[in-house]
Structures are given as structure tokens and as C-alpha cells.
Write a protein that holds these residues in place. Structure first.
Motif, PDB file in Angstrom:
ATOM      1  N   PHE A  92       0.801  -1.222   0.000  1.00 52.68           N
ATOM      2  CA  PHE A  92       0.000   0.000   0.000  1.00 52.68           C
ATOM      3  C   PHE A  92       0.838   1.279   0.000  1.00 52.68           C
ATOM      4  O   PHE A  92       0.299   2.369  -0.152  1.00 52.68           O
ATOM      5  CB  PHE A  92      -0.947   0.008   1.198  1.00 52.68           C
ATOM      6  N   GLY A  93       2.135   1.151   0.197  1.00 54.25           N
ATOM      7  CA  GLY A  93       3.011   2.308   0.091  1.00 54.25           C
ATOM      8  C   GLY A  93       3.012   3.232   1.283  1.00 54.25           C
ATOM      9  O   GLY A  93       3.547   4.333   1.208  1.00 54.25           O
ATOM     10  N   SER A  94       2.431   2.804   2.378  1.00 55.28           N
ATOM     11  CA  SER A  94       2.442   3.619   3.586  1.00 55.28           C
ATOM     12  C   SER A  94       2.112   2.753   4.787  1.00 55.28           C
ATOM     13  O   SER A  94       1.531   1.665   4.650  1.00 55.28           O
ATOM     14  CB  SER A  94       1.441   4.774   3.483  1.00 55.28           C
ATOM     15  N   SER A  95       2.506   3.237   5.961  1.00 58.22           N
ATOM     16  CA  SER A  95       2.242   2.508   7.193  1.00 58.22           C
ATOM     17  C   SER A  95       1.036   3.120   7.904  1.00 58.22           C
ATOM     18  O   SER A  95       0.736   4.297   7.736  1.00 58.22           O
ATOM     19  CB  SER A  95       3.466   2.562   8.123  1.00 58.22           C
ATOM     20  N   TYR A  96       0.376   2.307   8.707  1.00 56.73           N
ATOM     21  CA  TYR A  96      -0.790   2.776   9.448  1.00 56.73           C
ATOM     22  C   TYR A  96      -0.589   2.472  10.927  1.00 56.73           C
ATOM     23  O   TYR A  96      -0.230   1.348  11.293  1.00 56.73           O
ATOM     24  CB  TYR A  96      -2.059   2.121   8.910  1.00 56.73           C
ATOM     25  N   THR A  97      -0.793   3.482  11.746  1.00 54.46           N
ATOM     26  CA  THR A  97      -0.480   3.345  13.166  1.00 54.46           C
ATOM     27  C   THR A  97      -1.653   3.712  14.066  1.00 54.46           C
ATOM     28  O   THR A  97      -1.461   3.977  15.246  1.00 54.46           O
ATOM     29  CB  THR A  97       0.734   4.226  13.533  1.00 54.46           C
ATOM     30  N   GLN A  98      -2.868   3.733  13.510  1.00 53.38           N
ATOM     31  CA  GLN A  98      -4.029   3.985  14.357  1.00 53.38           C
ATOM     32  C   GLN A  98      -4.160   2.843  15.362  1.00 53.38           C
ATOM     33  O   GLN A  98      -4.036   1.669  15.003  1.00 53.38           O
ATOM     34  CB  GLN A  98      -5.312   4.076  13.527  1.00 53.38           C
ATOM     35  N   PRO A  99      -4.391   3.167  16.636  1.00 59.40           N
ATOM     36  CA  PRO A  99      -4.495   2.123  17.666  1.00 59.40           C
ATOM     37  C   PRO A  99      -5.567   1.095  17.323  1.00 59.40           C
ATOM     38  O   PRO A  99      -6.653   1.444  16.853  1.00 59.40           O
ATOM     39  CB  PRO A  99      -4.867   2.911  18.929  1.00 59.40           C
ATOM     40  N   TYR A 100      -5.248  -0.161  17.549  1.00 62.27           N
ATOM     41  CA  TYR A 100      -6.162  -1.253  17.230  1.00 62.27           C
ATOM     42  C   TYR A 100      -5.863  -2.395  18.199  1.00 62.27           C
ATOM     43  O   TYR A 100      -4.759  -2.474  18.751  1.00 62.27           O
ATOM     44  CB  TYR A 100      -5.937  -1.712  15.789  1.00 62.27           C
ATOM     45  N   ASP A 101      -6.829  -3.264  18.404  1.00 62.35           N
ATOM     46  CA  ASP A 101      -6.657  -4.358  19.355  1.00 62.35           C
ATOM     47  C   ASP A 101      -6.599  -5.696  18.640  1.00 62.35           C
ATOM     48  O   ASP A 101      -7.296  -5.917  17.639  1.00 62.35           O
ATOM     49  CB  ASP A 101      -7.816  -4.383  20.366  1.00 62.35           C
ATOM     50  N   LEU A 102      -5.776  -6.589  19.162  1.00 64.43           N
ATOM     51  CA  LEU A 102      -5.721  -7.975  18.704  1.00 64.43           C
ATOM     52  C   LEU A 102      -6.146  -8.865  19.864  1.00 64.43           C
ATOM     53  O   LEU A 102      -5.556  -8.811  20.946  1.00 64.43           O
ATOM     54  CB  LEU A 102      -4.314  -8.337  18.238  1.00 64.43           C
TER      55      LEU A 102
END
Length: 296
Positions: A92-102
Motif C-alpha cells: 500500500f506504500g504507507s504505514s498505518y499506526t491507528q491504535p487497534y486491538d488484537l
């Protein structure tokens, strides 16, 4: 004087109509707000119940929730997340750092009850701000048995990719409903396959036209039917697109979908082919030999 009175009456009628419409809209808005508030409360309570007895560890922008018995799964979990971030960044050409839960689910019953899906081993839910996975053989994963570890890592990478895909399309004002399910699932399987993406595996004895794998209802109709393999079929379509047009084609299709106001138009604009071409490609792939019901 009569003319002036007429205009006054007309003005009063207009004001009453405006007030009436405004009141109706106000009631609708209040109803929507109350409904949204209730739904948010239900979601919050369900998620709280899910994570209440679990331990929590932070890993980059993710919070991992796990049971005591799953602590030894954390090294493999982190490894797979690291790889998933690397591959998604490349795609996708970019990183995503929005908080998310696993959430690491503890049992088949727990994940099926939470997701309302039969035979679920992974789920992603933007509404709950989480994705979850079920380790199918904890002991084997902990003992580092290659096929079991591979499947577990692939599952995590698959579900993490759904999170990234949602973030990516939201940048241009699109939602998952703007894309057929085979497209997003195919991308997730492609990433989950890692270096084995596009490997020559036989798909199910029957193939579904991609236009019939657009909605959740359509997908679930075939998902658990052993005559089909809609996950592998979708991954093959994504592999064909990337192999034919380069890794940047996924981003291009997404952008064209937004500008052309539709996926099929976006696919055609980005590639000069239509979905029928993808169907034709999948039809050429080797298929498993069908089995009799008594053999299953």
C-alpha cells in the motif's frame, strides 16, 4: 391591505411548514443519536466482557489481549505482526499506526459465539476496533511445528491486512462496502501467504463467478462449502493482477474506484480488463477432484 394580509398569511404558513419539517428532522436526528449511543454502549460492553479476564501487552500501535495459557504464543504473534506490517507497507506504500486491538481467542466456541460465524478462525471488526485470531493447535505452535506455526502466522497477517485495507480506503472517503468482498479477502489471503503467494494450489472443484462474491451474504453462502475455495480463488485473482500489472496496481484500483464512483469502473480504468477476464484466468487453474458425500 388585502394583498398585504395575503403575504402575511403566506409567510405564516411557510414558517409553520419550515418549523414542522425542522421538528421532524430534529426527531429523526435525536432518534439516530439515541440509536447510535445504544449501539456504542452494547459494543463497548461486549468488548469489555471479551477482554475482561485477559492480560494485555502493547506492541507498536496494537494492544494484544491474551489468556495466561496463551502467553507462549506471543513471540510468534509479534513475528507475524512485524511481517504483516512490512508486507502491507510494501503493497500500500504507507504505514498505518491507528491504535487497534488484537484478541487471541481461547476456543472455537468463543470466537464463533462472538463473530456469529461457523468455523471461524479469524475476524476483523472496525466497529469493535479489533481483530481476533484462534490458534488452532496451541501446543503445536508453541513447540514450533512448521505447518502449525505457519498457519497461525498467516491467520494473523490476514486479519491485520483487513485493518490496513480499511485504513487505506478511508483516506479517500471509501468504505468496505465500496469494494467486492473477493477483492479485500483476496488481498488479505495474498499477504497471509507471504512469499508463497500465487503458489500453484488446486482450487475447489467448483468456481464461483467473482460477481457473486461481492457481499457478505454471497461470501458466506460458499465459505464453508468444500466444493468451493473462495479464499484461494480470490487470492489467485489478486495474484494475477499484481503479477500482470505490478504491485502498484492495488493502489491504482483503489484510487480509480474512488474517482470513477464504482469498483468495476475503477478496475477497468486501472487495468483495461474487466472481472470476466479474472474469471477466465481462474477457470484455467487446476481444480481438485470432487468427492462423493460418503467420502467426506
Amino acid at each position: 391591505m388585502l394583498k398585504k394580509s395575503f403575504y402575511i398569511v403566506l409567510l405564516l404558513i411557510t414558517l409553520l411548514l419550515v418549523a414542522s419539517v425542522t421538528l421532524i428532522k430534529y426527531k429523526e436526528n435525536i432518534t439516530q443519536l439515541i440509536s447510535s449511543f445504544i449501539i456504542e454502549k452494547i459494543i463497548a460492553k461486549e468488548k469489555e466482557d471479551l477482554i475482561n479476564d485477559r492480560k494485555k501487552i502493547e506492541y507498536k500501535h496494537l494492544s494484544i489481549y491474551y489468556s495466561d495459557s496463551d502467553k507462549k504464543l506471543l513471540p510468534a504473534t509479534k513475528d507475524s505482526l512485524e511481517r504483516a506490517m512490512e508486507l502491507n507497507n510494501s503493497l500500500f506504500g504507507s504505514s498505518y499506526t491507528q491504535p487497534y486491538d488484537l484478541i487471541i481467542f481461547s476456543s472455537t466456541n468463543e470466537i464463533e459465539s462472538f463473530s456469529s460465524l461457523d468455523y471461524a478462525i479469524g475476524i476483523n471488526s472496525p466497529d469493535y476496533n479489533m481483530f481476533g485470531v484462534l490458534p488452532e493447535n496451541k501446543e503445536g505452535i508453541i513447540e514450533d511445528i512448521p505447518p502449525l506455526v505457519r498457519n497461525y502466522k498467516s491467520n494473523i497477517m490476514h486479519e491485520y491486512t483487513h485493518y490496513v485495507f480499511t485504513q487505506k480506503i478511508s483516506e479517500i472517503g471509501l468504505t468496505n462496502d465500496d469494494f467486492p468482498l473477493w477483492f479485500s479477502e483476496g488481498i488479505a489471503v495474498y499477504i497471509g501467504a507471504d512469499i508463497e503467494a500465487g503458489r500453484l494450489l488446486e482450487i475447489g472443484p467448483k468456481v464461483v463467478p467473482l460477481n457473486e462474491l461481492t457481499t457478505n451474504d454471497q461470501w458466506n453462502q460458499y465459505r464453508t462449502d468444500i466444493q468451493y475455495d473462495v479464499y484461494l480463488q480470490s487470492e489467485k485473482a489478486i495474484y494475477f493482477l499484481i503479477n500482470e500489472y505490478g504491485i502498484g496496481i492495488i493502489n491504482k484500483i483503489i484510487l480509480e474506484t474512488g474517482s470513477k464512483k464504482g469498483f468495476q469502473e475503477g478496475l477497468q480504468s486501472a487495468t483495461n480488463i474487466n472481472i470476466k477476464k479474472l474469471d477466465d484466468y481462474i477457470e484455467t487453474l487446476p481444480k481438485r477432484v470432487d468427492t462423493n458425500e460418503s467420502d467426506r
